[in-house]
Design an enzyme around this catalytic site. Sequence first.
Site, PDB file in Angstrom:
ATOM      1  CB  CYS A 227      -2.829  -1.693   8.235  1.00 69.12           C
ATOM      2  SG  CYS A 227      -1.515  -1.314   8.712  1.00 69.12           S
ATOM      3  NE  ARG A 229     -10.840   1.009   2.180  1.00 72.89           N
ATOM      4  CZ  ARG A 229      -9.779   0.536   1.684  1.00 72.89           C
ATOM      5  NH1 ARG A 229      -8.674   0.428   2.240  1.00 72.89           N
ATOM      6  NH2 ARG A 229      -9.820   0.247   0.350  1.00 72.89           N
ATOM      7  CG  ASP A 253      -1.123   1.791   5.043  1.00 73.74           C
ATOM      8  OD1 ASP A 253      -0.288   2.492   4.497  1.00 73.74           O
ATOM      9  OD2 ASP A 253      -1.714   0.912   4.512  1.00 73.74           O
ATOM     10  CD  GLU A 258      -6.339   6.980   2.278  1.00 72.87           C
ATOM     11  OE1 GLU A 258      -5.757   6.610   1.174  1.00 72.87           O
ATOM     12  OE2 GLU A 258      -6.334   6.390   3.377  1.00 72.87           O
ATOM     13  CG  HIS A 276      -4.308   3.498   1.093  1.00 78.46           C
ATOM     14  ND1 HIS A 276      -5.400   3.782   1.213  1.00 78.46           N
ATOM     15  CD2 HIS A 276      -4.067   2.082   1.133  1.00 78.46           C
ATOM     16  CE1 HIS A 276      -6.170   2.822   1.108  1.00 78.46           C
ATOM     17  NE2 HIS A 276      -5.662   1.822   0.957  1.00 78.46           N
ATOM     18  CB  ALA A 279      -2.500  -3.427  -1.324  1.00 82.27           C
TER      19      ALA A 279
END
Length: 526
Positions: A227, A229, A253, A258, A276, A279
Amino acid sequence: MKILVSDSISELGIAKLQEKAQVDVKTNLTVEELVTIIPEYDALIVRSATKVTRPIIAAGKSLKVIGRAGVGVDNIDVDAATEHGIIVINAPEGNTISAAEHTIAMMTSLARNIPAASASLKAGEWKRNNFLGVELYKKTLGVIGIGRIGSEVIKRAKVMGMHILAYDPYISVENAEKLGITLTSLEEIYRKADFITIHTPKTKTTHHMIGAAEIAMMKDGVRIINCARGGLLEETALCEGLSSGKIAGAALDVFEEEPAVCNPICEFPNVIVTPHLGASTAEAQVNVAVQVAEQVISILMGEPPVTPVNVPVIPPETLADVKPFVPLMETLGSFFTQVYGGQAEAIDIYYNGNIANFPVAPLTTSFLIGFLSTILEDTVNYVNAPVIAKQRGIKVREVMSTTVENFTSLITVAIRRSDGGIQTIAGTIFNNNDIRIVQIDQYRIEVIPSRYMLVTNHMDVPGVVGKCGVILGEENINIAGMQVGRQSIGGEAVMVLQVDSPVADKTLDKLLSLEGMFSIKFVQLT
Ligand code: NAD
Ligand code: MLT
């Protein structure tokens, strides 16, 4: 002030910006569009979608700050920003808890096959035997990277009864002890962990830190979570490990590319993926947007950054002790260049006394700002001063010692020119904010720096000082103060005259023509 927000951030952050600046929110811009419009803006705020590359930074002629509403700055060319004197800041703490909770959610989902089981039931199936899970209790969790998020993951995993193996080459044994863990090696983690979670930044060193060789070392049936990078895990090696059954499952994640919409890794039934989302909580998004907005505004208003990515920071707990020395160091730097010139091969800065107990990097940078801005046309600031010094081949060294005589703190700067000559200047602070220059070369002196000064090197014989006064009087220049430093009566001396107005070159020539006058320099501080 004009600010461009080029990724979606919370409305509360936008509102904070609008209190003080004109704000344009323009998302999904192409590189060309960004390069075209960026010259209008003083600040740029991004999340992770905008790639702030060198061409964009170079085009940002008015840019002073780039704010990242989040932690990772791998989408920003920080080196390019530094070279252009642009401050990069992030909001490092606002999403820590959300990212740690997401990691735990991914780990528990992986252990109990929750996404697959949920999808199966929703598809009208009742296949209880297909989704046999494992407990986390008494399993070994390997944590790589024990920063903000890694630490929070460890706290939560310990409560669930997991054994922790942790690796981070940059944290102290003390910090590890505070977390109740013992640091170990990566090899140990690979050999013993049932679950492995990564929480490092993406750097040149961590890129593909887990590849085929590392996976081969791991326990059969290991489960891996990323989770942090994309690119920390080599995705091809991960796919091979999943295909061979070596890896029992992975929860991701973040991805090398991406958006990861066509990523083959998503095809594996034992892989859990989220787009992603670490957060992506209401709380974290407000936190990071407001933090970054407040800081961008305060930087544009001339305040120092609080969480800079590319500027030496004065930690808040040492601000009161260190900050008063900032104007002293800029003054010493500027004074030095105006008296002796800006040629330097090496700058040694000796921090003696109480000041040696504190982080002094910002003070060294302050000296460089004073030293370099006097001789360069370009803007020299906290971001680019060390880079410019390096580019000019100047070796900067800090020497710390708590030992000092006569002062609480004393900072002495010795500058070596390429012809081998060394010049020295020293300063201190009285009563917490009174700047004093207390040494010029071998001469003890006590100068309160003023806006305009004359610095002489002359013979200490009767008449020289008086004749200076007469010449300045004839030119209607008022002398506000005078200090003389000498080693012996009748020998060489330095004199600093504080004057109330600038001194013209022709007046300097007259002063220089006086008998016994070796050199005279006019110094102007801003
Ligand atoms: P942090 O800077 O607090 O911690 C990173 C830790 O990694 C540091 O302690 C550092 O010493 C350690 N480290 C650096 N190189 C290492 C190496 N080679 N081996 C082992 N440890 C190493 O950062 P953080 O706030 O904890 O964030 C961790 C990661 O999570 C970052 O990559 C960040 O971008 C990412 N992140 C992702 C999301 C998300 O939405 N998925 C959200 C927030 C943060
Ligand atoms: C971060 O680095 O803060 C996260 O990746 C979250 C985000 O991109 O918003």
